[in-house]
Design a protein around this motif. Sequence first.
Motif: not given
Length: 307
Positions: A94-96, A100-102, A104-105, A109, A152, A154-155
């Motif tokens: 869920r790359d942002k 911009k990363m929510s 949920d994003d 992950v 990334q 989250n990742y």
Amino acid sequence: MSLKDKVVIITGAGAGLGLAYAKEIARQGGSVVLNDVDQDALDKAVGEIRENGGRAVAVVAAVGSSETAQQLVDAAVTEFGHLDGLVTNAGILRDKSFLKMSDDDFDAVIAVHLRGTFTCARAAYEHFKSNGVEGRIVCIGSPTGQRGNFGQTNYAAAKAGIVGMVRTWALEMKRAGVCVNAVIPVAATAMTRTVPFFQKAIEAIDSGEEIPEFFRRELGFGTAEDVAGIVAFLCSPDAAGISGQVIGVGGDRLQVWTHPEPVVEEYHSGGWDYATLLGEGKDLIVGNLQSVGEKFPELPTELQPEK
């Protein structure tokens, strides 16, 4: 047939790297439990393995929950009588960029990569310990977790966390004879196909041609099958004594990643207060700044992506 009579679970095995791992483990004589959320992909994957003489079953479920983890262990025991190994490969992107990363994003992950690895490894280890099995756990990391990558958060957090868990588990599982390691793959997958830097390598793979040597050697970038060998090896009895390691594989390259170590140490009597940091500490830090992100060599002209 170094995995003959061994039973291994592979999560995220419907396609890509996970399927390559499953096929290689089966080729080495192992029976495999394939997990994914895509029923059609799993049916096809299981069919291919069986057509080549392998033993395989499918479990359609999203990893993350303890219930799914136990379901996978139960499937191995029910279908094949026991469990010897686990490969935690399932993952999503869920790359942002950061702002911009929510929530949920981020949570999605972390749930699949980090929690999915945690719950599946815990269920497998519980089975190993309760049944006196000197099992094998292989967790899949990423260069992003080692060095970071734009967009990334989250990742990177999940993959760095996986490596941290592996190092901890190696300590906790040693007495039971269970070996746990992380593999850092660099390969052409759905996650790397859209990266312009790898365009010429992807085109070569798609056309059935050899990947240019620059990618295989300078970048350590190859096919999913190039990574499968190390995963099968780490699941086998031949890997006894190898635990808590982070091993990179891609193309023609094999790496052993170091545990983070200080690059410099300095001491000051009385400690490092603000004035001392300003007078001495700042120069020490600035003089030893470490790089962030992946650093790629310049592509040869003939391998430059088309615009």
